[in-house]
Design an enzyme around this catalytic site. Structure first.
Site, mmCIF file in Angstrom:
data_model
loop_
_atom_site.group_PDB
_atom_site.id
_atom_site.type_symbol
_atom_site.label_atom_id
_atom_site.label_comp_id
_atom_site.label_asym_id
_atom_site.label_seq_id
_atom_site.Cartn_x
_atom_site.Cartn_y
_atom_site.Cartn_z
ATOM 1 N N LYS A 13 0.819 -1.506 0.109
ATOM 2 C CA LYS A 13 -0.090 0.068 -0.044
ATOM 3 C C LYS A 13 1.076 1.624 0.059
ATOM 4 O O LYS A 13 0.333 2.222 -0.647
ATOM 5 C CB LYS A 13 -1.221 -0.085 1.430
ATOM 6 C CG LYS A 13 -1.272 -1.371 1.222
ATOM 7 C CD LYS A 13 -2.762 -0.873 2.824
ATOM 8 C CE LYS A 13 -2.155 -0.502 4.267
ATOM 9 N NZ LYS A 13 -1.701 -2.077 4.470
ATOM 10 N N ARG A 87 -8.965 1.716 9.476
ATOM 11 C CA ARG A 87 -8.696 0.077 10.304
ATOM 12 C C ARG A 87 -10.120 -0.671 10.661
ATOM 13 O O ARG A 87 -9.646 -1.872 10.815
ATOM 14 C CB ARG A 87 -7.651 0.096 10.679
ATOM 15 C CG ARG A 87 -5.995 -0.526 10.691
ATOM 16 C CD ARG A 87 -5.555 -0.307 11.967
ATOM 17 N NE ARG A 87 -4.770 0.508 11.664
ATOM 18 C CZ ARG A 87 -3.466 0.314 11.320
ATOM 19 N NH1 ARG A 87 -2.966 -1.376 9.934
ATOM 20 N NH2 ARG A 87 -2.222 1.093 10.666
ATOM 21 N N ARG A 126 12.796 -10.041 2.921
ATOM 22 C CA ARG A 126 13.276 -9.722 2.142
ATOM 23 C C ARG A 126 14.677 -9.039 3.364
ATOM 24 O O ARG A 126 14.412 -9.123 4.423
ATOM 25 C CB ARG A 126 12.021 -8.110 2.400
ATOM 26 C CG ARG A 126 11.622 -8.074 3.269
ATOM 27 C CD ARG A 126 9.813 -7.107 3.469
ATOM 28 N NE ARG A 126 9.361 -6.789 4.567
ATOM 29 C CZ ARG A 126 8.769 -5.880 3.756
ATOM 30 N NH1 ARG A 126 8.024 -5.704 3.203
ATOM 31 N NH2 ARG A 126 7.628 -5.656 5.070
ATOM 32 N N ARG A 171 -0.313 -10.603 11.729
ATOM 33 C CA ARG A 171 -1.026 -9.532 11.368
ATOM 34 C C ARG A 171 -2.416 -9.472 9.507
ATOM 35 O O ARG A 171 -3.485 -8.956 9.860
ATOM 36 C CB ARG A 171 -0.296 -8.227 10.250
ATOM 37 C CG ARG A 171 0.488 -7.392 11.768
ATOM 38 C CD ARG A 171 1.861 -6.474 10.563
ATOM 39 N NE ARG A 171 2.448 -5.697 11.593
ATOM 40 C CZ ARG A 171 3.545 -5.854 11.283
ATOM 41 N NH1 ARG A 171 3.551 -5.845 9.623
ATOM 42 N NH2 ARG A 171 4.175 -4.952 11.833
#
Ligand SMILES: [Zn+2]
Length: 218
Positions: A13, A87, A126, A171
């Site tokens: 995002k 949210r 990552r 999450r």
């Protein structure tokens, strides 16, 4: 035009929001950034938020709404991109009111759809160069010479502590439980565009452009 970017953490995002800011002059409203800015600037809402955060508590929906209201007035005529907000369904309803009071409404919602296992692979692999910040990925984009940065040649790399499988899955579950129930509000209005968030950032950006152009023609 006011846009909401929805999707679980790690779906990209932030990257897409920055691109819309750069290409269209829109304003990114990310609650974390806004909160820090308001605290720093000492605005009335910022001072209230600081008291709450200093006490180690979570900032309430009411404070976040007030913060968005403060910022919305300064984005009139530019259009806002909401990233990481709303949210929860309560926040989405509050946003409807805040925009409505200003004669505005959410024009469209982009949901970045991800595959959970692929997202775990993407995030847990990552890392970045500790010196210049160049981004890498164990499988998808390793340094050309193992152990040294392509850009600056440094040998030190770092990972974010929350880039682990457990955090990603937690999450993701939170997103499904709290954020995904926002979608029906906008689905009813036919303004949700679902974009495959597992594609490259460029492909995702093109899909977002195509959705928003189709929207404007309606
Ligand atoms: Zn480097």
């Amino acid at each position: 035009m006011d846009i909401i970017l929805l999707g679980p953490p790690g779906a990209g995002k932030g990257t897409q929001a920055q691109r819309l800011v750069a290409n269209r002059g829109m304003v990114q409203l990310s609650t974390g950034d806004m909160l820090r800015a308001a605290v720093k600037a000492g605005t009335p809402v910022g001072l209230k938020a600081k008291t709450v955060m200093d006490a180690g508590e979570l900032v309430s929906d009411a404070i976040v709404s007030a913060l968005i209201g403060e910022r919305l007035d300064s984005t009139a005529g530019q259009g806002a991109i909401f990233d990481g907000y709303p949210r929860t369904r309560a926040q989405a309803e509050a946003l409807e009111m805040l925009l409505g009071e200003r004669g505005r409404a959410v024009d469209f919602v982009i949901e970045l759809v991800v595959d959970e296992d692929a997202l775990v692979d993407r995030i847990t692999g990552r890392f970045t160069c500790a010196r210049c910040g160049a981004p890498y990925h164990e499988r998808f984009h390793p340094p050309k010479t193992e152990g040294s940065c392509d850009v600056c040649g440094a040998h030190e790399f770092k990972r974010r502590p929350d880039d682990n499988e457990q955090t990603v899955r937690t999450r993701m579950a939170e997103y499904r439980a709290k954020t995904a129930p926002i979608l029906p509000i906008y689905d009813d209005r036919g303004i949700v565009h679902r974009v495959d968030g597992m594609k490259t950032p460029e492909e995702v950006a093109d899909a977002i452009d195509a959705s928003s152009t189709a929207r404007r023609r309606k």
